[in-house]
Design an enzyme around this catalytic site. Sequence first.
Site, PDB file in Angstrom:
ATOM      1  N   GLN A 137     -39.747  -7.038 -15.920  1.00 31.34           N
ATOM      2  CA  GLN A 137     -38.440  -7.671 -15.813  1.00 31.34           C
ATOM      3  C   GLN A 137     -37.534  -6.960 -14.814  1.00 31.34           C
ATOM      4  OE1 GLN A 137     -35.406  -7.757 -19.230  1.00 31.34           O
ATOM      5  NE2 GLN A 137     -35.947  -9.891 -18.905  1.00 31.34           N
ATOM      6  N   HIS A 163     -33.785  -6.712 -13.811  1.00 27.40           N
ATOM      7  CA  HIS A 163     -32.452  -7.039 -14.303  1.00 27.40           C
ATOM      8  C   HIS A 163     -31.602  -7.364 -13.084  1.00 27.40           C
ATOM      9  CE1 HIS A 163     -28.666  -6.925 -16.382  1.00 27.40           C
ATOM     10  NE2 HIS A 163     -29.265  -6.673 -17.525  1.00 27.40           N
ATOM     11  N   PHE A 217     -25.317 -14.046 -24.784  1.00 25.66           N
ATOM     12  CA  PHE A 217     -26.269 -13.335 -23.938  1.00 25.66           C
ATOM     13  C   PHE A 217     -27.124 -14.335 -23.180  1.00 25.66           C
ATOM     14  CE2 PHE A 217     -27.976  -8.998 -23.343  1.00 25.66           C
ATOM     15  CZ  PHE A 217     -26.837  -8.292 -23.614  1.00 25.66           C
ATOM     16  N   LEU A 253     -27.533   0.632 -14.843  1.00 30.83           N
ATOM     17  CA  LEU A 253     -27.393  -0.746 -15.286  1.00 30.83           C
ATOM     18  C   LEU A 253     -25.947  -1.162 -15.554  1.00 30.83           C
ATOM     19  CD1 LEU A 253     -28.966  -3.317 -16.374  1.00 30.83           C
ATOM     20  CD2 LEU A 253     -28.381  -2.423 -18.615  1.00 30.83           C
ATOM     21  N   GLU A 293     -25.701  -7.113 -19.051  1.00 33.34           N
ATOM     22  CA  GLU A 293     -25.605  -8.560 -19.052  1.00 33.34           C
ATOM     23  C   GLU A 293     -24.377  -9.039 -19.838  1.00 33.34           C
ATOM     24  OE1 GLU A 293     -29.325 -10.581 -19.314  1.00 33.34           O
ATOM     25  OE2 GLU A 293     -28.606 -11.831 -20.946  1.00 33.34           O
ATOM     26  N   ARG A 324     -32.909 -13.639 -17.011  1.00 32.16           N
ATOM     27  CA  ARG A 324     -32.921 -12.595 -15.979  1.00 32.16           C
ATOM     28  C   ARG A 324     -33.874 -12.892 -14.829  1.00 32.16           C
ATOM     29  NH1 ARG A 324     -32.508  -7.492 -20.148  1.00 32.16           N
ATOM     30  NH2 ARG A 324     -30.404  -8.019 -20.767  1.00 32.16           N
ATOM     31  N   ARG A 372     -38.617 -11.315 -21.245  1.00 33.99           N
ATOM     32  CA  ARG A 372     -37.863 -10.974 -22.448  1.00 33.99           C
ATOM     33  C   ARG A 372     -36.426 -11.449 -22.321  1.00 33.99           C
ATOM     34  NH1 ARG A 372     -34.204  -6.221 -23.845  1.00 33.99           N
ATOM     35  NH2 ARG A 372     -34.075  -6.134 -21.602  1.00 33.99           N
ATOM     36  N   HIS A 421     -36.352  -3.189 -14.997  1.00 35.53           N
ATOM     37  CA  HIS A 421     -35.595  -2.905 -16.197  1.00 35.53           C
ATOM     38  C   HIS A 421     -36.460  -2.817 -17.448  1.00 35.53           C
ATOM     39  CE1 HIS A 421     -32.135  -2.952 -18.811  1.00 35.53           C
ATOM     40  NE2 HIS A 421     -32.520  -4.056 -19.421  1.00 35.53           N
TER      41      HIS A 421
HETATM   42  C1  LIG Z   1     -30.180   0.470 -19.220  1.00 40.95           C
HETATM   43  C2  LIG Z   1     -30.845  -0.359 -20.273  1.00 40.95           C
HETATM   44  C3  LIG Z   1     -30.103  -1.192 -21.084  1.00 40.95           C
HETATM   45  C4  LIG Z   1     -30.713  -1.945 -22.070  1.00 40.95           C
HETATM   46  N1  LIG Z   1     -29.943  -2.768 -22.833  1.00 40.95           N
HETATM   47  C5  LIG Z   1     -30.534  -3.515 -23.797  1.00 40.95           C
HETATM   48  C6  LIG Z   1     -29.768  -4.383 -24.601  1.00 40.95           C
HETATM   49  O1  LIG Z   1     -28.554  -4.492 -24.455  1.00 40.95           O
HETATM   50  N2  LIG Z   1     -30.379  -5.091 -25.554  1.00 40.95           N
HETATM   51  C7  LIG Z   1     -31.716  -4.984 -25.771  1.00 40.95           C
HETATM   52  O2  LIG Z   1     -32.193  -5.633 -26.677  1.00 40.95           O
HETATM   53  N3  LIG Z   1     -32.464  -4.146 -25.026  1.00 40.95           N
HETATM   54  C8  LIG Z   1     -31.915  -3.431 -24.042  1.00 40.95           C
HETATM   55  N4  LIG Z   1     -32.688  -2.599 -23.264  1.00 40.95           N
HETATM   56  C9  LIG Z   1     -34.088  -2.422 -23.592  1.00 40.95           C
HETATM   57  C10 LIG Z   1     -34.247  -1.453 -24.764  1.00 40.95           C
HETATM   58  O3  LIG Z   1     -33.217  -0.495 -24.714  1.00 40.95           O
HETATM   59  C11 LIG Z   1     -35.547  -0.703 -24.733  1.00 40.95           C
HETATM   60  O4  LIG Z   1     -36.568  -1.613 -24.666  1.00 40.95           O
HETATM   61  C12 LIG Z   1     -35.734   0.105 -25.986  1.00 40.95           C
HETATM   62  O5  LIG Z   1     -34.656   0.964 -26.164  1.00 40.95           O
HETATM   63  C13 LIG Z   1     -37.012   0.887 -25.995  1.00 40.95           C
HETATM   64  O6  LIG Z   1     -37.040   1.666 -27.170  1.00 40.95           O
HETATM   65  P1  LIG Z   1     -38.319   2.438 -27.645  1.00 40.95           P
HETATM   66  O7  LIG Z   1     -37.994   3.033 -28.963  1.00 40.95           O
HETATM   67  O8  LIG Z   1     -39.491   1.564 -27.556  1.00 40.95           O
HETATM   68  O9  LIG Z   1     -38.522   3.565 -26.576  1.00 40.95           O
HETATM   69  P2  LIG Z   1     -37.580   4.718 -26.014  1.00 40.95           P
HETATM   70  O10 LIG Z   1     -36.228   4.659 -26.544  1.00 40.95           O
HETATM   71  O11 LIG Z   1     -37.781   4.715 -24.551  1.00 40.95           O
HETATM   72  O12 LIG Z   1     -38.234   5.997 -26.623  1.00 40.95           O
HETATM   73  C14 LIG Z   1     -39.457   6.494 -26.196  1.00 40.95           C
HETATM   74  C15 LIG Z   1     -39.707   7.773 -26.924  1.00 40.95           C
HETATM   75  O13 LIG Z   1     -41.021   8.197 -26.708  1.00 40.95           O
HETATM   76  C16 LIG Z   1     -41.054   9.539 -26.384  1.00 40.95           C
HETATM   77  N5  LIG Z   1     -42.214   9.802 -25.556  1.00 40.95           N
HETATM   78  C17 LIG Z   1     -42.642   9.119 -24.480  1.00 40.95           C
HETATM   79  N6  LIG Z   1     -43.750   9.681 -23.989  1.00 40.95           N
HETATM   80  C18 LIG Z   1     -44.039  10.734 -24.774  1.00 40.95           C
HETATM   81  C19 LIG Z   1     -45.040  11.716 -24.772  1.00 40.95           C
HETATM   82  N7  LIG Z   1     -46.008  11.755 -23.847  1.00 40.95           N
HETATM   83  N8  LIG Z   1     -45.019  12.669 -25.730  1.00 40.95           N
HETATM   84  C20 LIG Z   1     -44.041  12.678 -26.655  1.00 40.95           C
HETATM   85  N9  LIG Z   1     -43.073  11.770 -26.693  1.00 40.95           N
HETATM   86  C21 LIG Z   1     -43.068  10.817 -25.765  1.00 40.95           C
HETATM   87  C22 LIG Z   1     -39.768   9.791 -25.692  1.00 40.95           C
HETATM   88  O14 LIG Z   1     -39.399  11.136 -25.789  1.00 40.95           O
HETATM   89  C23 LIG Z   1     -38.842   8.907 -26.484  1.00 40.95           C
HETATM   90  O15 LIG Z   1     -38.372   9.590 -27.612  1.00 40.95           O
HETATM   91  C24 LIG Z   1     -32.096  -1.871 -22.256  1.00 40.95           C
HETATM   92  C25 LIG Z   1     -32.839  -1.041 -21.441  1.00 40.95           C
HETATM   93  C26 LIG Z   1     -32.236  -0.330 -20.426  1.00 40.95           C
HETATM   94  C27 LIG Z   1     -33.085   0.420 -19.483  1.00 40.95           C
END
Ligand SMILES: Cc1cc2nc3c(=O)[nH]c(=O)nc-3n(C[C@H](O)[C@H](O)[C@H](O)COP(=O)(O)OP(=O)(O)OC[C@H]3O[C@@H](n4cnc5c(N)ncnc54)[C@H](O)[C@@H]3O)c2cc1C
Lengths: 131, 131, 594, 246
Positions: free
Chosen positions: C235, C237, C121, C247, C250, C292, C395, C360
Amino acid sequence: MNKGTSLNNDASENMRRSDEPIWWGLFSAGGVCFAVFVPAAILFIALLIPAGIVGPDALRFERAHSMVFSLPGLIFIGMVICLPLFHAAHRIRHGLHDLKLGTEHLNKVATYGGAALLSVLALVGFAIGIL
Amino acid sequence: MAKRTSYFPELKRNWWLKHPYFKKYMAREATVLPLVFFLLCLLAGLYSLLQGAESWQGWLTFMQSPLVIAVNALAFIASLFHAWTFFQLFPRVMPLRAGGRTLPPNLMVLGQWFGVVVVMVLAAWIFMRGL
Amino acid sequence: MREQDIDIVIVGGGGAGLRAAIAAAESARKEHRQQRIMLLSKVYPMRSHTVSAEGGAAAVTSEEDSLQAHFDDTVAGGDWLAEQGVVDYFIRHAHRELVQMERWGCPWSRKPDGSVQVRRFGGMKTARTWFAADKTGFHMLHTLFQTSLKYPEIERLDEYFVLDIAVVAGAVAGVIALEIATGELILLRAKSVILATGGAGRLFRFNTNAGIVTGDGMAMAFRHGVALRDMEFVQYHPTGLPGSGVLITEACRGEGGILVNKDGYRYLQDYGLGPETLLGHPQNKYMELGPRDKLSQAFWQEQQSGRTGKFGDSDVVYLDLRHLGKEYLHERLPFICELANVFINVDPVKEPIPIRPAVHYTMGGIETDAHCETRIKGLYAAGECASVGLHGANRLGSNSLSELLVFGRLAGEEASQRAATVTFADSTALKEQAQAQKIRIAKLYDAEGEENWVELKRELVLTMETGCGIYREVAGMQTTLDMIRDLQTRYRNIRLQDKSRAYNTELMQCLELGYGLDIAEATCLGALERKESRGAHKRLEEDLQQRDDVNYLKHSQVFFNAEGPAQLRWQDVDTHLSAPAERAYGDAGKGIKQ
Amino acid sequence: MTTKRLSIQRYLPEQGNNTPYWQDFDIPFDDSTSVLDALNYVKEELDGSLSYRWSCRMAICGSCGVMVNNTPKLGCQSFLRDYEGPVKIAPLAHFPVEKDLIIDMGLFLDHLAAVQPYLINDSRLINDSEEGTETFKQTPAQMEKYKQFAGCINCGLCYSACPQFGLNPEFLGPAALTLAHRYNLDSRDQGKKQRMPQMNREEGVWSCTFVGFCSEVCPKNVDPAAAVNQGKVESAKDMLIGIFKG
Ligand SMILES: Cc1cc2nc3c(=O)[nH]c(=O)nc-3n(C[C@H](O)[C@H](O)[C@H](O)COP(=O)(O)OP(=O)(O)OC[C@H]3O[C@@H](n4cnc5c(N)ncnc54)[C@H](O)[C@@H]3O)c2cc1C
Ligand code: SF4
Ligand code: F3S
Ligand code: FES
């Protein structure tokens, strides 16, 4: 409200094992017969011979008699009559359900009962013939 | 909790007319109808065979009537249609695995058709032997 | 208004939220504590944005790798703005968490002998990224969600939109949420609250994020006085699909994909990432496997020099995967093949994929200490919404999925522990705050203003893109900041078309926009005040293009101010394990200790 | 830019419309306009009250399922360019409709939870200790066995496709049964015995008549029909074993 808890998994009333495996087993066996043996049976017995394309002697009385009332004849009855009957019964039963006709219990008795009755008739006929 | 008003249309009896895929499904299920006719013919044949040559001849004549041939022709087509659908299901219900890989479904379908042909040839040999 | 007493409330059903919930449940079981755990999410948990993550999750795994190496990569990758104690904790616990995921059934890709496979990566010295084909986030999220079903003590309120947290006497006291299905409010009195609401990528027009990634949780904490930290680091991407922003992972480059400009030239060698590596022999930290921020900046330069191609209205460069061959692509990157086919009608087996940078990831977020706790007692934050201090100014790909697990778990354990030692807050004070929310919603329904949220949102995302894009300069940022403040004023004059209570998705989007405006202000303010270039924050001004450790080896902290513009302060960075050094990639990075 | 007519089924009980009705919108579109884009256009430009679910817009979160011309589809993965004439959009079939295109997913989730869709294995949770960080071994060939069935995004399209679910909402349905089968096939799992009672029920695998439309509409090629019907073989075996064991 949605709760993340799983449903009640106890062996309660609604966890009753279905008797369907029996019918499904017969249905599947019958399905194979319907697909593999029945086409040939229909082709010769019901199409080519009656239409005179294959010699009219093919189903002479004596010949037919000796062919049917024999061990291969029994196998024929099992594979081309009995099992396909259960196959058909199963599909008719589910078809009735699909068309929202009858009741689950009634349909079951009627279809599988019918298939069983006709199968017994066939086997009795065979038994009479061979004795 | 506030009352939620939801709209839940019940599936009507004619649901299967609403999508071509469902029509095909119903056609598949309906293949057993002409099959049942053919099976009843066979049963009738069995009993006429028991009642002697004359009655057997009567059955043969019955089998020659155009209407009966027509329905049985339908049964024949139905059996092939059934075979076509059934053979496709088989590899999905019982995938055969060899050397860590699933056998290609097409190969299995082909194998089953090969079986049908073998049975046809065998039937031809049985019915036409010594004619 | 319905009311319930819940020991631990978790807001967000993504990777961080679910991991926290399980950890809290495990922790309570171990200590024989009877605790109610409630997970709220505005979408069903498995719809959370974690589901879209493609590439993988990092942890030191192979013999040749070392914790030190992962530490160095992360700190250097973050341009020395990471909290080093936190990074140290992270790298030590990442592997354990990934193993735990495996034990819960996550289908990590395997080697022939049955052990877990790792891939390369960007910005990482060695291959240490665990992956499940190119649907890592999907498999992780579903594994977590399904595993959570095993714990009857984890209760859920799915499709509940959290409006605010309640704070009494400097400690968290509960949350107020809106049941989307009915429009009714619910007040949950709580001893601990974990915010796991994800990033804020939707502040920008062109992004890879799901529609729900609107930074709600950040804004809630912010409004209650918690600092938003390092928000200027956004960030980009380098490889998003033109048009949609979907997306392209990577991992494509990790597996050997190359980037070329419209002349078919591998332009990265001109941006300190060379020399050119051999086709089919990707080398860590060289060329396409640079970080990135550098790659996105290189795109911008190419675009300025007119060496990008066109796809529709977008300027693009090309990601060429053809040399990897059909079979390999379909095995390792099946989802990418599918996405390129569906969204831009390009078959990566036969053609290079046109791509362009897209917003991203939000490096900054809710400031927490090393134990995920914010300055409000009992309020924790984990995942992308939090700034625990892991990522610094940039990141590294695949660090955040591991972060969700490591810090989701820590937050869950801490929250459970705290809930065992405190009592519920007095409910009169709570009810007042709940009432305020009720009035706020009622006002929105009744408002007869002439502003429309669609218009405001469009202006916001556009101005963020122009003002706070890959390269930034003072005039642009100032315009954007002014614009945001203007939008905040206009927001007060908004009007809803849909007046229904049940499933009022328009109301939801309006509320999200309101939160977004606050965060946008923090982001832009941080960017404006950071007069240096570091990591993802790149200034165009002649004298600001270098890193300035003398003045800016500091976290930015932005504080909400109900009366006027938000306030910015600077906070020291923990650099006790590795002194700032030059951040370099390609051959230039060879001699440098990293 | 050319336009396309979209007929959207509306259901707004709060506005006193207790039955759904159709409303037409003309949408400008090009080659890249998805059904979801079109819905967003309606919401942002024409009628802010239109309600539907969506999130990832990249066919992975599973929230945007709707009926497009009577066939269940992911809105973000269906393109207006592929349809001749007007396009009819309705909420997913066989679920209670709550508002416009939003259906009640509660039953679907209950069914999923019912099959205990998680790895069941006696070996100690490593969560309890700092050490013991060993993964299970699983060869690519072992993984191959269930991998396809692990690709389900819980979109529910297969439930809308399955008339047996339509006829009897108690039927656990394709996705839930697929998930059960996925774990049963996992070499690391020991929970099959616990899951079988659910599958053995009339409303378990046995309500399926292999209509097969579920697999046809599945956006992720999970082939739930295969899983459900392999489940029948398992259930039949389970019955036989039960008989032999008395
Ligand atoms: C396309 C893409 C690919 C990625 N690929 C990678 C990768 O390969 N490797 C890596 O390490 N990272 C990757 N990332 C980054 C990583 O996926 C995210 O940083 C991570 O998934 C975020 O997880 P989280 O649990 O913090 O939030 P999320 O998964 O975004 O969850 C947020 C939660 O909060 C809830 N929520 C938000 N606001 C409210 C509200 N007001 N009331 C109630 N609920 C609410 C939502 O419903 C959801 O359930 C990628 C990101 C993207 C966009
Ligand atoms: S099996 Fe396919 S159609 Fe059914 S819910 Fe899963 S992904 Fe959707
Ligand atoms: S459509 Fe339904 S009947 Fe079976 S094969 Fe699929 S579950
Ligand atoms: S929006 Fe996520 S699947 Fe369509």
